[in-house]
Design a protein around this motif. Structure first.
Motif, PDB file in Angstrom:
ATOM      1  N   SER A  42      43.188  52.014  31.301  1.00 56.87           N
ATOM      2  CA  SER A  42      43.141  51.466  32.655  1.00 56.87           C
ATOM      3  C   SER A  42      41.839  50.749  32.949  1.00 56.87           C
ATOM      4  O   SER A  42      41.764  49.942  33.877  1.00 56.87           O
ATOM      5  CB  SER A  42      43.327  52.586  33.691  1.00 56.87           C
ATOM      6  OG  SER A  42      42.286  53.551  33.589  1.00 56.87           O
ATOM      7  N   ARG A  43      40.795  51.039  32.153  1.00 58.46           N
ATOM      8  CA  ARG A  43      39.490  50.423  32.383  1.00 58.46           C
ATOM      9  C   ARG A  43      38.907  49.924  31.061  1.00 58.46           C
ATOM     10  O   ARG A  43      39.062  50.568  30.024  1.00 58.46           O
ATOM     11  CB  ARG A  43      38.526  51.426  33.037  1.00 58.46           C
ATOM     12  CG  ARG A  43      38.872  51.739  34.481  1.00 58.46           C
ATOM     13  CD  ARG A  43      37.937  52.772  35.074  1.00 58.46           C
ATOM     14  NE  ARG A  43      38.257  54.111  34.599  1.00 58.46           N
ATOM     15  CZ  ARG A  43      37.576  55.205  34.925  1.00 58.46           C
ATOM     16  NH1 ARG A  43      36.511  55.101  35.708  1.00 58.46           N
ATOM     17  NH2 ARG A  43      37.938  56.376  34.465  1.00 58.46           N
ATOM     18  N   THR A  47      33.446  49.003  31.770  1.00 57.34           N
ATOM     19  CA  THR A  47      33.659  49.727  33.025  1.00 57.34           C
ATOM     20  C   THR A  47      33.573  51.231  32.797  1.00 57.34           C
ATOM     21  O   THR A  47      32.963  51.965  33.594  1.00 57.34           O
ATOM     22  CB  THR A  47      35.029  49.371  33.613  1.00 57.34           C
ATOM     23  OG1 THR A  47      35.151  47.950  33.723  1.00 57.34           O
ATOM     24  CG2 THR A  47      35.212  49.995  34.990  1.00 57.34           C
ATOM     25  N   LEU A  48      34.178  51.708  31.721  1.00 62.11           N
ATOM     26  CA  LEU A  48      34.091  53.127  31.385  1.00 62.11           C
ATOM     27  C   LEU A  48      32.642  53.539  31.178  1.00 62.11           C
ATOM     28  O   LEU A  48      32.217  54.608  31.627  1.00 62.11           O
ATOM     29  CB  LEU A  48      34.903  53.417  30.121  1.00 62.11           C
ATOM     30  CG  LEU A  48      36.422  53.437  30.252  1.00 62.11           C
ATOM     31  CD1 LEU A  48      37.063  53.504  28.869  1.00 62.11           C
ATOM     32  CD2 LEU A  48      36.887  54.613  31.104  1.00 62.11           C
ATOM     33  N   GLY A  92      42.520  46.628  34.992  1.00 66.50           N
ATOM     34  CA  GLY A  92      41.933  46.788  33.664  1.00 66.50           C
ATOM     35  C   GLY A  92      42.969  46.713  32.560  1.00 66.50           C
ATOM     36  O   GLY A  92      42.717  46.139  31.488  1.00 66.50           O
ATOM     37  N   SER A  93      44.140  47.279  32.801  1.00 65.40           N
ATOM     38  CA  SER A  93      45.222  47.218  31.811  1.00 65.40           C
ATOM     39  C   SER A  93      45.681  45.785  31.587  1.00 65.40           C
ATOM     40  O   SER A  93      45.925  45.359  30.449  1.00 65.40           O
ATOM     41  CB  SER A  93      46.403  48.082  32.272  1.00 65.40           C
ATOM     42  OG  SER A  93      46.031  49.425  32.466  1.00 65.40           O
ATOM     43  N   GLN A 122      48.013  54.369  36.810  1.00 61.90           N
ATOM     44  CA  GLN A 122      47.264  54.013  38.017  1.00 61.90           C
ATOM     45  C   GLN A 122      47.810  52.741  38.648  1.00 61.90           C
ATOM     46  O   GLN A 122      48.249  51.819  37.958  1.00 61.90           O
ATOM     47  CB  GLN A 122      45.784  53.844  37.691  1.00 61.90           C
ATOM     48  CG  GLN A 122      45.076  55.130  37.331  1.00 61.90           C
ATOM     49  CD  GLN A 122      43.587  54.933  37.145  1.00 61.90           C
ATOM     50  OE1 GLN A 122      42.969  54.140  37.845  1.00 61.90           O
ATOM     51  NE2 GLN A 122      43.007  55.640  36.189  1.00 61.90           N
TER      52      GLN A 122
END
Length: 264
Positions: A42-43, A47-48, A92-93, A122
């Protein structure tokens, strides 16, 4: 070297687990190679990395391998360049799919696409987005048209906090595969799994790390431990996150070692 699961081993929800920061510092001090291998899709890694830093974990983007990143590996996900794709997951995906060269189509009307990518739960508009994905699947398979099915995160659930779990992308794909098995039982169609326990993500991790036999630390038997063992690696079951609370000798998958927690 070491492969480290993120959620359930290094952190639980939005907090670092005891011993996680110290482990990373010790590995760096000793010059031991390590890589975070996560089914998160998702990120993006950058970002993570910022999120990990916010809870006190120094993990640069280049030390993070996500299942979403494998969309850009033609040897794992096939060539997605120029392929119209419907992506279940947040921004993000969709960025992962775009980085792989896919043309991401919006969730609207009788959407058509050559690929269905289940990346993350998400931002899912329930049940509308899943209904549109199912409708795409039924239309194309009934017409005999090709449809590439890709699942980034095969986990069925993830730890939110102690005593609380939530469904993730693997559970969504399992619902769609149940329909496929009932409607087209003879075709043997299913999602190509990119993340753990897929052998592919462990092979990519070993190449990135430059090590042939790193040790995997994880909390989920079905993905972290079974996947590592299937790839010929040793695996440590860390007793946090979603680790089963039963005697080691009775586990359906036998890890190489068991560690109560990173702080043990």
């Amino acid at each position: 070297g070491f492969l480290l699961d993120a959620y359930g081993v290094l952190l639980d929800g939005e907090r670092a687990l005891p011993g996680a920061a110290a482990l990373l510092a010790d590995l760096d001090r000793d010059g031991c190679p390590w890589l975070v291998v996560t089914n998160a899709a998702s990120r993006l890694p950058e970002t993570l990395s910022r999120g990990f830093a916010a809870v006190g974990l120094a993990i640069p983007p280049e030390r993070i391998l996500t299942s979403g990143a494998l969309l850009a590996d033609p040897g794992v996900a096939g060539n997605l360049r120029g392929v119209r794709a419907l992506v279940l997951g947040p921004e993000g995906s969709r960025r992962y799919a775009e980085r792989a060269g896919a043309i991401v189509v919006p969730f609207e009307g009788d959407v058509d696409a050559e690929a269905l990518i289940v990346a993350d739960q998400q931002d899912l508009c329930w049940p509308d987005h899943l209904d549109l994905a199912l409708s795409l699947l039924v239309r194309r398979l009934d017409a005999g048209a090709p449809l590439r099915l890709l699942l980034c995160n095969p986990d069925l659930m993830y730890p939110v906090r102690p005593g609380r779990v939530a469904l993730t992308a693997g559970a969504l794909a399992a619902m769609l595969e149940a329909v496929i098995r009932e409607r087209w039982p003879e075709r043997g169609i299913g999602f190509t799994r990119l993340g753990k326990p897929s052998r592919a993500i462990f092979d990519v991790a070993c190449r990135r790390l430059g090590a042939s036999r790193p040790v995997m630390l994880g909390d989920q038997l079905a993905t972290d431990i079974a996947g590592a063992l299937g790839a010929g690696l040793d695996a440590v079951l860390v007793g946090t996150g979603l680790a089963p609370g039963r005697e080691t000798g009775r586990l359906p998958v036998r890890p190489t070692w068991v560690l109560p927690s990173l702080a043990a």
